[in-house]
Design an enzyme around this catalytic site. Structure first.
Site, PDB file in Angstrom:
ATOM      1  N   TYR A 135       0.819  -1.213   0.000  1.00 12.86           N
ATOM      2  CA  TYR A 135       0.000   0.000   0.000  1.00 12.86           C
ATOM      3  C   TYR A 135       0.857   1.269   0.000  1.00 12.86           C
ATOM      4  O   TYR A 135       0.463   2.280  -0.571  1.00 12.86           O
ATOM      5  CB  TYR A 135      -0.903   0.033   1.238  1.00 12.86           C
ATOM      6  CG  TYR A 135      -2.283  -0.521   1.009  1.00 12.86           C
ATOM      7  CD1 TYR A 135      -2.464  -1.826   0.580  1.00 12.86           C
ATOM      8  CD2 TYR A 135      -3.408   0.265   1.238  1.00 12.86           C
ATOM      9  CE1 TYR A 135      -3.734  -2.333   0.388  1.00 12.86           C
ATOM     10  CE2 TYR A 135      -4.681  -0.243   1.044  1.00 12.86           C
ATOM     11  CZ  TYR A 135      -4.840  -1.537   0.629  1.00 12.86           C
ATOM     12  OH  TYR A 135      -6.098  -2.033   0.435  1.00 12.86           O
ATOM     13  N   LYS A 190       2.278 -15.324   2.664  1.00 16.65           N
ATOM     14  CA  LYS A 190       2.482 -15.989   1.366  1.00 16.65           C
ATOM     15  C   LYS A 190       3.973 -16.310   1.306  1.00 16.65           C
ATOM     16  O   LYS A 190       4.684 -15.948   0.361  1.00 16.65           O
ATOM     17  CB  LYS A 190       2.020 -15.064   0.226  1.00 16.65           C
ATOM     18  CG  LYS A 190       1.945 -15.733  -1.138  1.00 16.65           C
ATOM     19  CD  LYS A 190       0.823 -16.760  -1.286  1.00 16.65           C
ATOM     20  CE  LYS A 190       0.962 -17.523  -2.585  1.00 16.65           C
ATOM     21  NZ  LYS A 190      -0.001 -18.638  -2.731  1.00 16.65           N
ATOM     22  N   ASP A 222      -3.989 -17.894   0.367  1.00 16.67           N
ATOM     23  CA  ASP A 222      -5.000 -18.549  -0.485  1.00 16.67           C
ATOM     24  C   ASP A 222      -5.777 -19.590   0.317  1.00 16.67           C
ATOM     25  O   ASP A 222      -7.007 -19.681   0.246  1.00 16.67           O
ATOM     26  CB  ASP A 222      -4.360 -19.154  -1.748  1.00 16.67           C
ATOM     27  CG  ASP A 222      -3.092 -19.955  -1.477  1.00 16.67           C
ATOM     28  OD1 ASP A 222      -2.594 -19.931  -0.327  1.00 16.67           O
ATOM     29  OD2 ASP A 222      -2.602 -20.615  -2.407  1.00 16.67           O
ATOM     30  N   ASP A 246      -6.846  -6.480   3.725  1.00 13.84           N
ATOM     31  CA  ASP A 246      -7.919  -5.776   3.009  1.00 13.84           C
ATOM     32  C   ASP A 246      -8.875  -6.794   2.389  1.00 13.84           C
ATOM     33  O   ASP A 246     -10.098  -6.695   2.537  1.00 13.84           O
ATOM     34  CB  ASP A 246      -7.302  -4.894   1.917  1.00 13.84           C
ATOM     35  CG  ASP A 246      -8.349  -4.157   1.103  1.00 13.84           C
ATOM     36  OD1 ASP A 246      -9.287  -3.608   1.725  1.00 13.84           O
ATOM     37  OD2 ASP A 246      -8.245  -4.134  -0.132  1.00 13.84           O
TER      38      ASP A 246
HETATM   39  C1  IPM Z   1     -10.597  -0.543   3.447  1.00 11.56           C
HETATM   40  C2  IPM Z   1     -10.754   0.086   2.082  1.00 11.56           C
HETATM   41  C3  IPM Z   1      -9.533   0.966   1.823  1.00 11.56           C
HETATM   42  C4  IPM Z   1      -8.322   0.066   1.799  1.00 11.56           C
HETATM   43  C5  IPM Z   1      -9.612   1.822   0.551  1.00 11.56           C
HETATM   44  C6  IPM Z   1     -10.853   2.676   0.544  1.00 11.56           C
HETATM   45  C7  IPM Z   1      -8.389   2.660   0.375  1.00 11.56           C
HETATM   46  O1  IPM Z   1     -10.909  -0.906   1.120  1.00 11.56           O
HETATM   47  O2  IPM Z   1     -10.536   0.203   4.433  1.00 11.56           O
HETATM   48  O3  IPM Z   1     -10.547  -1.769   3.523  1.00 11.56           O
HETATM   49  O4  IPM Z   1      -7.991  -0.535   0.767  1.00 11.56           O
HETATM   50  O5  IPM Z   1      -7.698  -0.065   2.844  1.00 11.56           O
HETATM   51 MG    MG Z   2     -11.121  -2.865   1.895  1.00 11.90          MG
END
Ligand code: IPM
Ligand code: MG
Length: 356
Positions: A135, A190, A222, A246
């Site tokens: 990220y 992973k 997975d 996520d």
């Molecule tokens: C979450 C959302 C966010 C992320 C987005 C909106 C940037 O999907 O909080 O899970 O990917 O973290």
């Molecule tokens: Mg999310």
């Protein structure tokens, strides 16, 4: 107890309003200040995370966040898109520990897409690392491919990485959370393919030495995705990186039948936190008064528990939510025959009534 209120976009303002009403009804003294964020921030001052909003969030003891995003901003260049607001808040406030509980309320067992016997009684906690991984890793971008069969072509690329400290601190959060629950932790990685996650696995294994009372298991992502839909109740606490967290947290949320029910907390090292529903801004139903405010109301309860140590008040809110569900009130997302369909404000008022 100063709370920054950041409603954001889509259904954000409607659901946050209900949570604010609940906080105000507790008889505690909260100082609340509201600021625009996401698309609303962009409209107000040309940036999804305006300086004043960030300043307010940094000065406050906790942040109550609605949701950000709307398709109409998808054409903006990336730094101006609403999602950058939540990413910027996480990074600037150092909110590295994201707690995403997935609890199936018995009254809502029918709302799950899985068979009741697979999900009834589900109570898992996903601990997602929130400020590292692919990220935020650099470098990233689009460049001329430097080598290999596609040399000279354009390529998009990102960097997956974790520093040892980042893994250690999230591991500690997860082990400590497990200690307060069923004392079982699954670390999702992973490691069979990625260097970053072999390193992750090694560090989590090392931190485990400090928590001999917790049972640690390692699982590839997975397989974890598969086990989540096959036998989700086998999990207690899951700890994983930003990207995998996520994805898995959305899957876990849906096991419960409605992502509209699930709160989340994002904490720094001192338990200052940002609290937000696990769902998004749902622009398709914004302004219609039908959004489910319960995830946001439950996020306010998490705020009381984690940032303000007001355990009793947190319990009051959570019990009030259980009460309205037991009374048969349902927003459209969790409605089934035989229950009473209500809108956002009516659900909020019912929680207020059940508080007392
Ligand atoms: C979450 C959302 C966010 C992320 C987005 C909106 C940037 O999907 O909080 O899970 O990917 O973290
Ligand atoms: Mg999310």
């Amino acid at each position: 107890m100063k709370i920054a209120i950041l409603p954001g976009d889509g259904i954000g303002p409607e659901i946050v309003e209900q949570a604010v009403n609940v906080l105000n009804a507790l008889g505690e003294t909260f100082e609340m200040e509201m600021a625009p964020v996401g698309g609303a921030g962009y409209e107000a001052s040309g940036h999804p995370l305006p300086d004043n909003t960030l300043k307010l969030a940094m000065e406050a003891d906790a942040v109550l966040f609605g949701a950000v995003g709307d398709w109409k901003y998808d054409t903006l260049e990336r730094p101006l898109r609403p999602e950058q607001a939540i990413l910027g808040l996480r990074k600037n406030l150092n909110l590295f520990a994201n707690l995403r509980p997935a609890i199936l309320y018995p009254e809502l067992a029918g709302a799950s897409t899985l068979k009741p016997e697979i999900v009834s009684g589900l109570d898992i906690l996903i601990v997602r690392e929130l400020t590292g991984d692919i990220y935020f890793g650099k470098p990233r971008g689009v460049r001329e491919c430097p080598d290999g069969p596609f040399k000279g072509e354009r390529e998009g690329f990102d960097t997956m990485r974790y520093a040892e400290t980042e893994i250690r601190r999230i591991a500690h959060v997860a082990f400590q959370a497990a200690q307060k629950r069923d004392k079982r932790l699954t670390s999702v990685d992973k490691a069979n393919v990625l260097e970053t996650f072999q390193f992750w696995k090694d560090i989590v294994t090392d931190v485990h030495k400090e928590y001999p009372d917790v049972q640690l298991e390692h699982m590839y992502v997975d397989n974890a995705a598969m086990q989540l839909v096959r036998a989700p109740k086998k999990f207690d606490v899951i700890v994983t990186g930003n990207m995998f967290g996520d994805i898995l947290s959305d899957a876990a949320a849906m096991l419960t039948g409605s992502i509209g029910m699930l709160p989340s907390a994002s904490l720094d090292a001192k338990n200052k936190g940002l609290y937000e529903p696990s769902h998004g801004s749902a622009p398709d139903i914004a302004g219609k008064g039908v959004a489910n405010p319960l995830a946001t109301i439950l996020s306010a309860a998490m705020m009381l528990r984690y940032s303000f140590n007001l355990t009793e008040q947190a319990n009051r809110i959570e019990n009030a939510v259980k009460q309205v569900l037991a009374n048969g009130l349902r927003t459209p997302d969790i409605y089934e025959a035989g229950t009473t369909k209500v809108g956002t404000a009516e659900m909020g008022r019912a929680v207020l009534a059940a508080l007392s």
